[in-house]
Write an enzyme that holds these catalytic residues in place. Structure first.
Site, PDB file in Angstrom:
ATOM      1  N   CYS A 183     -29.495   0.570 -25.652  1.00 13.92           N
ATOM      2  CA  CYS A 183     -28.217   0.925 -26.281  1.00 13.92           C
ATOM      3  C   CYS A 183     -28.342   1.390 -27.724  1.00 13.92           C
ATOM      4  O   CYS A 183     -27.345   1.804 -28.318  1.00 13.92           O
ATOM      5  CB  CYS A 183     -27.268  -0.263 -26.196  1.00 13.92           C
ATOM      6  SG  CYS A 183     -27.301  -1.003 -24.561  1.00 13.92           S
ATOM      7  N   HIS A 199     -20.449  -2.098 -32.567  1.00 12.52           N
ATOM      8  CA  HIS A 199     -21.085  -1.993 -31.249  1.00 12.52           C
ATOM      9  C   HIS A 199     -20.089  -2.490 -30.201  1.00 12.52           C
ATOM     10  O   HIS A 199     -19.903  -1.849 -29.183  1.00 12.52           O
ATOM     11  CB  HIS A 199     -22.396  -2.783 -31.237  1.00 12.52           C
ATOM     12  CG  HIS A 199     -23.213  -2.510 -30.026  1.00 12.52           C
ATOM     13  ND1 HIS A 199     -23.587  -1.243 -29.653  1.00 12.52           N
ATOM     14  CD2 HIS A 199     -23.719  -3.336 -29.067  1.00 12.52           C
ATOM     15  CE1 HIS A 199     -24.290  -1.292 -28.532  1.00 12.52           C
ATOM     16  NE2 HIS A 199     -24.381  -2.552 -28.157  1.00 12.52           N
ATOM     17  N   THR A 217     -18.949  -7.971 -24.312  1.00 14.39           N
ATOM     18  CA  THR A 217     -19.571  -9.159 -23.725  1.00 14.39           C
ATOM     19  C   THR A 217     -19.233 -10.332 -24.641  1.00 14.39           C
ATOM     20  O   THR A 217     -18.959 -10.159 -25.831  1.00 14.39           O
ATOM     21  CB  THR A 217     -21.105  -9.054 -23.614  1.00 14.39           C
ATOM     22  OG1 THR A 217     -21.672  -8.925 -24.910  1.00 14.39           O
ATOM     23  CG2 THR A 217     -21.503  -7.860 -22.752  1.00 14.39           C
ATOM     24  N   GLU A 225     -21.294 -10.259 -33.552  1.00 14.20           N
ATOM     25  CA  GLU A 225     -20.988  -9.118 -34.413  1.00 14.20           C
ATOM     26  C   GLU A 225     -19.733  -9.385 -35.248  1.00 14.20           C
ATOM     27  O   GLU A 225     -19.682  -9.045 -36.441  1.00 14.20           O
ATOM     28  CB  GLU A 225     -20.808  -7.842 -33.573  1.00 14.20           C
ATOM     29  CG  GLU A 225     -20.750  -6.579 -34.422  1.00 14.20           C
ATOM     30  CD  GLU A 225     -20.599  -5.302 -33.600  1.00 14.20           C
ATOM     31  OE1 GLU A 225     -20.206  -5.390 -32.414  1.00 14.20           O
ATOM     32  OE2 GLU A 225     -20.864  -4.215 -34.152  1.00 14.20           O
ATOM     33  N   LYS A 269     -15.165   1.249 -27.506  1.00 19.31           N
ATOM     34  CA  LYS A 269     -15.664   1.207 -26.119  1.00 19.31           C
ATOM     35  C   LYS A 269     -14.540   1.018 -25.102  1.00 19.31           C
ATOM     36  O   LYS A 269     -14.716   1.316 -23.924  1.00 19.31           O
ATOM     37  CB  LYS A 269     -16.737   0.131 -25.993  1.00 19.31           C
ATOM     38  CG  LYS A 269     -18.061   0.592 -26.650  1.00 19.31           C
ATOM     39  CD  LYS A 269     -19.230  -0.306 -26.348  1.00 19.31           C
ATOM     40  CE  LYS A 269     -20.547   0.290 -26.785  1.00 19.31           C
ATOM     41  NZ  LYS A 269     -20.751   0.349 -28.243  1.00 19.31           N
ATOM     42  N   HIS A 291     -19.043   1.672 -22.357  1.00 17.78           N
ATOM     43  CA  HIS A 291     -20.321   1.566 -23.050  1.00 17.78           C
ATOM     44  C   HIS A 291     -21.241   2.651 -22.470  1.00 17.78           C
ATOM     45  O   HIS A 291     -21.662   2.557 -21.323  1.00 17.78           O
ATOM     46  CB  HIS A 291     -20.913   0.168 -22.854  1.00 17.78           C
ATOM     47  CG  HIS A 291     -22.136  -0.083 -23.681  1.00 17.78           C
ATOM     48  ND1 HIS A 291     -22.724   0.905 -24.462  1.00 17.78           N
ATOM     49  CD2 HIS A 291     -22.888  -1.195 -23.861  1.00 17.78           C
ATOM     50  CE1 HIS A 291     -23.777   0.385 -25.079  1.00 17.78           C
ATOM     51  NE2 HIS A 291     -23.906  -0.874 -24.732  1.00 17.78           N
ATOM     52  N   PHE A 314     -30.383  -3.989 -26.020  1.00 12.20           N
ATOM     53  CA  PHE A 314     -31.299  -4.792 -25.217  1.00 12.20           C
ATOM     54  C   PHE A 314     -32.663  -4.915 -25.919  1.00 12.20           C
ATOM     55  O   PHE A 314     -33.106  -3.982 -26.575  1.00 12.20           O
ATOM     56  CB  PHE A 314     -31.471  -4.100 -23.864  1.00 12.20           C
ATOM     57  CG  PHE A 314     -32.544  -4.690 -23.003  1.00 12.20           C
ATOM     58  CD1 PHE A 314     -32.274  -5.772 -22.183  1.00 12.20           C
ATOM     59  CD2 PHE A 314     -33.825  -4.153 -23.007  1.00 12.20           C
ATOM     60  CE1 PHE A 314     -33.270  -6.308 -21.391  1.00 12.20           C
ATOM     61  CE2 PHE A 314     -34.826  -4.691 -22.215  1.00 12.20           C
ATOM     62  CZ  PHE A 314     -34.546  -5.775 -21.406  1.00 12.20           C
TER      63      PHE A 314
END
Lengths: 397, 253
Positions: free
Chosen positions: A164, A291, A295, A302, A320, A325, A383
């Site tokens: 990502c 970002h 999740t 964040e 998003k 995403h 990731f």
């Protein structure tokens, strides 16, 4: 801490996503708070979730000299390259600077994996069918090879694939090439497309929401996967009205492969490095495109980092909920959104979110806001604990 | 185009026929006659549980990277890393695609996770507690040259030593056939952006011309192993670096 870098001009940029093709389509959708997510109509095996699907990919016909590289990812790249006339701009840069002075940096997490999946569905005695047997289609660098044929640059060319954060990191790489005098212009490309691997893969990781994602909402329950193509042209100089890349910061969490560092250590390091290269303090940041994947863990960490590092006057949102995403394309798509926000002097809100998580500070913008913006950040945390933060400055009015 | 000058502060390598760099180097110098059989890189930098479960590319990358860091005497925790792989984790991908074709909902989260291109550099940063920048690249057949160039550019631009690792794992199955994934090897350098001090030294120059570019990673290892520049002060290798381009690497003592 890194030292300050000379700003670079972003002389062109464009984006294609579930919001439409090109800058105007994105600006209009954001202004009108019209999201691009829809119920999953992509996978043959049912998977109840929302997706950010780009319309019109199926009807793209690639020209004959590119047909051996036909894939959903390349059709999306083709659509994206023609939005805002970007292909002509890129070729113009090659003609103006000389092919050897222009680098081409591609970024993707999916590349043409959709074609590889199709080949496995059509195996003939354990072998790929002839139409899908060319190795160029099945390498991660497939996107770089496809664009290389179209653009004709002869500077360094490679594909970044750090999940990502991929298409954020190419801004940093491009800046270094220009600063070192190894290139005079860098064409940046991030393209990721819907495919079974990512939809069922993230589903297996139990990270996909059954509905449209709700970044930073107390009730958020996972991501919505989207697809996008974004392009930008970096040059040492450019029209004073062109926006600027002011800084970039990259870091690694070194905590867990798929869960962020609980105190956001990697995110903080990337933000600090990016601001140091830009020669700016946190109080000078007007807008952050977060970002914000929706999740549970990403948003919690964040939100706490933003609340801790930035003053209440900084505005922040995740877009998003509009686009999904878009994984390997998220960095450049959201860089484009941050650049549009600077240009149009408005903060796009956070779609689908009604009750912010308790960890959120006063920075989070749920609704759209008209504001004077000079400096914008774009966060990409991926990731493997792979982080990249970009700092952009508004061009002269 | 200007050249990037660096010193190689550490070398690591692995191949199933030669094992680690000291053995491989001895074989390339003609000091040992026979190859050994070392099917699995020890990769002791990884915690034992990770090592048991890790896919081949992770073991290969971590083994070579750890050797290079040890030789450099630099702390891996501080080194930005540029990892590169031509094919990716083909064995795991092959299994993932077969599952997707048969029953997509049966896809294993671990398989998906390990198929991601930056998994090896992610595991490396975890094992070494490295918080610096980390990257994962591919440029198909020209991966080695493209990624070495990026690692060198990062080292020079940020005036910092950089860890570079390139690796590929042989595999079988439909995808491996198409990708010609039949070589297992790993190589790593710690690149220090200085033009003085103990060698070997590299000068990298990107050239928009393909004339006689056929070098590969093994050719560079051979030059480094022999450190024999045939009465000249240096040897220059030309690597293919994409359509119409090459990377010239001058190696000197």
């Amino acid at each position: 801490m890194p030292s300050r870098i000379p700003p670079l001009a972003i002389t062109a940029f464009t984006a294609t996503s579930a919001l439409g093709r090109g800058r105007d389509a994105h600006l209009r959708a954001l202004r009108e708070r019209r999201g691009g997510l829809r119920a999953n109509d992509f996978t043959e095996t049912p998977l109840p979730c929302a997706i950010g699907r780009v319309d019109g990919i199926e009807s793209v016909e690639l020209p004959a000299h590119l047909r051996d590289l036909d894939s959903r990812n390349h059709r999306l790249a083709w659509l994206g390259l023609h939005a805002d006339g970007f292909l002509d701009v890129a070729r113009g840069a090659v003609a103006r600077h000389g092919a050897d002075r222009v680098a081409l940096l591609a970024a993707t997490s999916t590349s043409s994996i959709g074609a590889t999946e199709a080949a496995y569905r059509a195996l003939d005695d354990g072998r790929f069918p002839a139409a899908l047997a060319q190795p160029e289609l099945h390498t991660l660098h497939s996107l770089g090879l496809f664009l290389d044929r179209l653009v004709g640059a002869r500077g360094p060319c490679m594909t970044v694939s750090t999940a990502c954060s991929s298409s954020a990191k190419i801004f940093a790489q491009g800046e270094r090439l220009i600063r070192l005098g190894l290139a005079d212009a860098v064409i940046l490309a991030g393209v990721d497309s819907l495919c079974g691997s990512v939809l069922f893969g993230f589903n297996a990781l139990e990270l996909v929401s059954p509905q449209a994602c709700r970044p930073f909402d107390a009730q958020r329950d996972g991501i919505s996967i989207g697809e996008a193509a974004g392009f930008a042209l970096l040059e040492r100089d450019g029209d004073a009205r062109a926006p600027r890349l002011l800084g970039h910061g990259e870091s690694s969490d070194a905590h867990h492969m798929s869960t962020p560092h609980p105190q956001g250590l990697g995110a903080r390091l990337a933000i600090d490095a990016a601001l140091a290269r830009a020669g700016l303090g946190a109080h000078e940041v007007d807008y952050i495109n977060l970002h914000g994947t929706a999740t549970a863990k990403n948003d919690e960490v964040e939100a706490a980092v933003v609340a801790d590092v930035f003053p209440a006057t900084t505005r922040a949102s995740s877009t998003k909920g509009f686009t999904g995403h878009t994984l390997g394309a998220a960095g450049i798509l959201e860089a484009a959104i941050a650049l549009l926000a600077l240009d149009a002097q408005f903060v796009p809100g956070t779609l689908n979110t009604t009750t912010p998580d308790a960890a959120c500070g006063p920075q989070l913008a749920l609704g759209n806001e008209d504001r004077a913006l000079r400096v914008a950040l774009s966060n990409s945390f991926g990731f493997g604990g792979n982080n990249c933060v970009l700092v952009f400055g508004r061009g002269e009015a | 185009m200007s050249a990037l000058a660096l010193r190689i502060a550490g070398i690591g390598a692995w191949s199933p026929r030669h094992g680690a760099w000291p053995q491989w180097r001895a074989a390339l110098r003609g000091e040992t006659a026979d190859a050994i059989d070392a099917p699995r890189p020890p990769a002791t930098v990884l915690p034992q549980a990770e090592r048991r479960r890790a896919p081949s590319t992770v073991l290969l990358a971590c083994e070579a990277a750890a050797q290079a860091c040890a030789m450099s005497s630099l702390d891996a925790a501080n080194l930005p890393c540029v990892f590169a792989c031509k094919h990716g984790e083909v064995a795991i991908s092959d299994d993932m695609f077969a599952t997707l074709a048969a029953d997509p909902r049966a896809l294993s989260p671990t398989r998906f996770h390990n198929s991601v291109h930056n998994a090896p550099v992610g595991y490396w940063t975890l094992a070494t507690q490295c918080h610096a920048a980390s990257n994962a690249l591919s440029a198909w057949r020209d991966t080695f040259a493209a990624a070495l160039f990026e690692a060198a550019a990062l080292a020079v631009a940020d005036a910092t030593p950089v860890l570079f690792a390139a690796y590929d794992a042989a595999a079988s199955g439909p995808l491996a056939n198409v990708m010609e994934a039949n070589n297992t090897f790993a190589l790593a350098f710690v690149l220090d952006p200085v033009s003085s001090g103990a060698g070997p030294h590299l000068r990298l120059r990107h050239v928009a011309d393909v004339a006689s570019a056929s070098a590969d990673a093994l050719a560079l290892l051979r030059v480094l192993a022999r450190a024999d520049f045939a009465n000249a002060k240096s040897a220059t290798l030309s690597f293919p670096a994409g359509d119409g381009r090459r990377l010239d690497i001058e190696v000197s003592a």
